[in-house]
Design an enzyme around this catalytic site. Structure first.
Site, PDB file in Angstrom:
ATOM      1  N   SER A  57       0.815  -1.226   0.000  1.00 52.95           N
ATOM      2  CA  SER A  57       0.000   0.000   0.000  1.00 52.95           C
ATOM      3  C   SER A  57       0.847   1.273   0.000  1.00 52.95           C
ATOM      4  CB  SER A  57      -0.906   0.024   1.239  1.00 52.95           C
ATOM      5  OG  SER A  57      -1.746  -1.089   1.254  1.00 52.95           O
ATOM      6  N   GLY A  58       2.173   1.120   0.132  1.00 55.78           N
ATOM      7  CA  GLY A  58       3.038   2.309   0.190  1.00 55.78           C
ATOM      8  C   GLY A  58       3.588   2.556   1.591  1.00 55.78           C
ATOM      9  N   HIS A 106       1.563  -4.932   9.216  1.00 51.01           N
ATOM     10  CA  HIS A 106       0.455  -5.347   8.348  1.00 51.01           C
ATOM     11  C   HIS A 106      -0.537  -6.211   9.128  1.00 51.01           C
ATOM     12  CE1 HIS A 106       2.830  -3.714   5.162  1.00 51.01           C
ATOM     13  NE2 HIS A 106       3.721  -4.681   5.159  1.00 51.01           N
ATOM     14  N   ARG A 127      -4.586   1.405  -0.529  1.00 49.51           N
ATOM     15  CA  ARG A 127      -4.281   1.580  -1.954  1.00 49.51           C
ATOM     16  C   ARG A 127      -5.276   0.730  -2.735  1.00 49.51           C
ATOM     17  NH1 ARG A 127       1.405  -0.286  -4.921  1.00 49.51           N
ATOM     18  NH2 ARG A 127       1.111   0.931  -6.828  1.00 49.51           N
ATOM     19  N   SER A 135       1.329  -5.535  -7.454  1.00 50.34           N
ATOM     20  CA  SER A 135       2.506  -5.238  -6.656  1.00 50.34           C
ATOM     21  C   SER A 135       2.844  -6.410  -5.717  1.00 50.34           C
ATOM     22  CB  SER A 135       2.232  -3.967  -5.837  1.00 50.34           C
ATOM     23  OG  SER A 135       3.322  -3.663  -5.020  1.00 50.34           O
ATOM     24  N   SER A 226      10.577  11.017  -3.445  1.00 51.96           N
ATOM     25  CA  SER A 226      10.068  10.635  -4.768  1.00 51.96           C
ATOM     26  C   SER A 226      10.482   9.184  -5.018  1.00 51.96           C
ATOM     27  CB  SER A 226      10.664  11.536  -5.851  1.00 51.96           C
ATOM     28  OG  SER A 226      12.031  11.206  -6.030  1.00 51.96           O
ATOM     29  N   PHE A 227       9.775   8.534  -5.889  1.00 47.71           N
ATOM     30  CA  PHE A 227      10.055   7.118  -6.150  1.00 47.71           C
ATOM     31  C   PHE A 227      11.515   6.906  -6.572  1.00 47.71           C
ATOM     32  CE2 PHE A 227      10.288   3.467  -8.995  1.00 47.71           C
ATOM     33  CZ  PHE A 227       9.866   2.472  -8.129  1.00 47.71           C
ATOM     34  N   ARG A 250       9.414  -1.014  -6.906  1.00 45.82           N
ATOM     35  CA  ARG A 250       9.297  -1.695  -8.202  1.00 45.82           C
ATOM     36  C   ARG A 250       8.983  -0.708  -9.317  1.00 45.82           C
ATOM     37  NH1 ARG A 250       5.200  -3.978 -11.391  1.00 45.82           N
ATOM     38  NH2 ARG A 250       3.725  -2.846 -10.068  1.00 45.82           N
ATOM     39  N   LYS A 251       7.814  -0.076  -9.241  1.00 49.99           N
ATOM     40  CA  LYS A 251       7.378   0.797 -10.338  1.00 49.99           C
ATOM     41  C   LYS A 251       6.787   2.109  -9.808  1.00 49.99           C
ATOM     42  CE  LYS A 251       5.236   0.107 -14.830  1.00 49.99           C
ATOM     43  NZ  LYS A 251       4.477  -0.837 -15.655  1.00 49.99           N
TER      44      LYS A 251
HETATM   45  P1  A3P Z   1       4.625  -1.180  -6.924  1.00 55.24           P
HETATM   46  O1  A3P Z   1       4.974  -2.614  -6.759  1.00 55.24           O
HETATM   47  O2  A3P Z   1       3.286  -0.975  -7.561  1.00 55.24           O
HETATM   48  O3  A3P Z   1       5.688  -0.398  -7.620  1.00 55.24           O
HETATM   49  P2  A3P Z   1       4.852  -1.330   0.635  1.00 55.24           P
HETATM   50  O4  A3P Z   1       5.969  -0.503   1.065  1.00 55.24           O
HETATM   51  O5  A3P Z   1       3.602  -1.110   1.448  1.00 55.24           O
HETATM   52  O6  A3P Z   1       5.191  -2.777   0.545  1.00 55.24           O
HETATM   53  O7  A3P Z   1       4.433  -0.860  -0.829  1.00 55.24           O
HETATM   54  C1  A3P Z   1       5.267  -1.121  -1.939  1.00 55.24           C
HETATM   55  C2  A3P Z   1       4.726  -0.354  -3.131  1.00 55.24           C
HETATM   56  O8  A3P Z   1       4.956   1.065  -2.914  1.00 55.24           O
HETATM   57  C3  A3P Z   1       5.448  -0.715  -4.422  1.00 55.24           C
HETATM   58  O9  A3P Z   1       4.485  -0.555  -5.467  1.00 55.24           O
HETATM   59  C4  A3P Z   1       6.526   0.354  -4.467  1.00 55.24           C
HETATM   60  O10 A3P Z   1       7.115   0.544  -5.715  1.00 55.24           O
HETATM   61  C5  A3P Z   1       5.721   1.571  -4.013  1.00 55.24           C
HETATM   62  N1  A3P Z   1       6.591   2.665  -3.570  1.00 55.24           N
HETATM   63  C6  A3P Z   1       7.665   2.619  -2.732  1.00 55.24           C
HETATM   64  N2  A3P Z   1       8.216   3.825  -2.600  1.00 55.24           N
HETATM   65  C7  A3P Z   1       7.478   4.671  -3.357  1.00 55.24           C
HETATM   66  C8  A3P Z   1       7.581   6.072  -3.640  1.00 55.24           C
HETATM   67  N3  A3P Z   1       8.536   6.820  -3.125  1.00 55.24           N
HETATM   68  N4  A3P Z   1       6.653   6.610  -4.475  1.00 55.24           N
HETATM   69  C9  A3P Z   1       5.678   5.849  -5.018  1.00 55.24           C
HETATM   70  N5  A3P Z   1       5.546   4.527  -4.793  1.00 55.24           N
HETATM   71  C10 A3P Z   1       6.435   3.940  -3.971  1.00 55.24           C
END
Ligand code: A3P
Length: 288
Positions: A57-58, A106, A127, A135, A226-227, A250-251
């Site tokens: 969920s981020g 979690h 999310r 994801s 930022s990602f 990942r993305k």
């Molecule tokens: P995706 O697999 O869709 O890229 P969590 O930390 O709860 O496990 O969530 C992981 C998800 O959050 C992954 O999604 C990851 O890429 C995304 N994520 C991590 N850091 C991020 C950032 N700075 N901005 C946007 N998404 C991010």
């Protein structure tokens, strides 16, 4: 004693290793069952902040944001969120961490001690569940401990009924959502709002956490989180042996599910979503 490991087997015979805790399939973190049992009677500190979310969920993202806000600077420290995660760190280990602690997990609402629910500040993150399916699938195939080699289509069949590591997205979120309504110690945020306008969300979090912030600080925290920046920093700052699974970066898109779901899966999920969410007004955005 080692935790008993169970297998979730998909339609092609590929398995995911899990550990059942209170009947919920969790990832096989060593000692998780005993640890979550201890957590039930654990008393946190009054200034502990908790982040709860279904995986993918981020959580890593917003854990980093909250840490910078509390430190009052957009600087990354060389610590991994897993040290502050209830599934991974024993209460005795958490005791050694300095305040303010940003703890994260979690686990389901019923697994959280009442003292936390009543007294601590809690940030809940959700999310859209189609992006989570993608994801979480990618995470589980990358994660050696889950030992999964299945296809997305086979994973989807298990995900739609909540039979994947960490269980059912609907159960997790609807229970937390219903409990959290009108509670002053809870802030509910979504991955999609963070993607749309992170500086505004950082400001909202600062108000909730009662920490001082300026528009400049909110902007620089957003830039540092930022990602691309997070992915790069995590790769460069953390030694390989201490680094968490990089599939957590990942993305980072909203709507990636469109690249993975077939038309039939999408229609199927929309039907399930409508049924399961009929009594729940949790806002969910599938695209932004
Ligand atoms: P995706 O697999 O869709 O890229 P969590 O930390 O709860 O496990 O969530 C992981 C998800 O959050 C992954 O999604 C990851 O890429 C995304 N994520 C991590 N850091 C991020 C950032 N700075 N901005 C946007 N998404 C991010």
């Amino acid at each position: 004693m080692a935790d008993e490991v169970s297998k979730i087997v998909d339609r092609d015979g590929k398995h995911m290793l899990v550990c059942l805790v209170d009947g919920i399939p969790f990832p096989v973190f060593t000692g998780i069952r005993e640890r979550l049992k201890k957590i039930k009677s654990w008393t946190p500190r009054a200034d502990d902040i908790f982040l709860f979310a279904y995986p993918s969920s981020g959580t890593h993202w917003l854990w980093e944001v909250v840490g910078m806000l509390l430190r009052g600077k957009a600087e990354r420290i060389k610590v991994e969120k897993e040290h502050y995660m209830l599934e991974c760190s024993d209460p005795e280990t958490l005791e050694k961490l300095e305040s303010p602690r940003i703890l994260n997990s979690h686990i389901y609402k019923e697994q959280v001690p009442t003292s936390i629910l009543q007294n601590n500040k809690i940030v809940l993150i959700s999310r859209n569940p189609k992006d989570i399916a993608v994801s979480w699938y990618n995470h589980n195939v990358a994660d050696l401990e889950t030992d999964y080699e299945g296809k997305f289509s086979a994973f989807y069949e298990l995900y739609r009924v909540g039979n994947v590591p960490n269980g059912d997205w609907f159960e997790y979120n609807t229970v937390w959502w219903k409990w959290s309504r009108d509670r002053e110690n809870v802030l509910w945020v979504t991955y999609e709002e963070a993607k749309r306008d992170l500086p505004s969300l950082v400001e909202k979090m600062a108000v909730f956490l009662e920490v001082s912030s300026t528009p400049e600080l909110c902007q620089s925290i957003s830039d540092s989180c930022s990602f691309q920046k997070m992915k790069q920093d995590k790769h460069n700052l953390i030694p390989c042996e201490l680094r968490e699974n990089m599939s957590f970066y990942r993305k980072g898109h909203v709507g990636d599910w469109k690249n993975w779901f077939t038309v039939a899966q999408n229609e199927d999920y929309d039907r399930i979503f409508k049924e399961k969410m009929k009594d729940c007004d949790l806002p969910v955005e599938f695209t932004i």
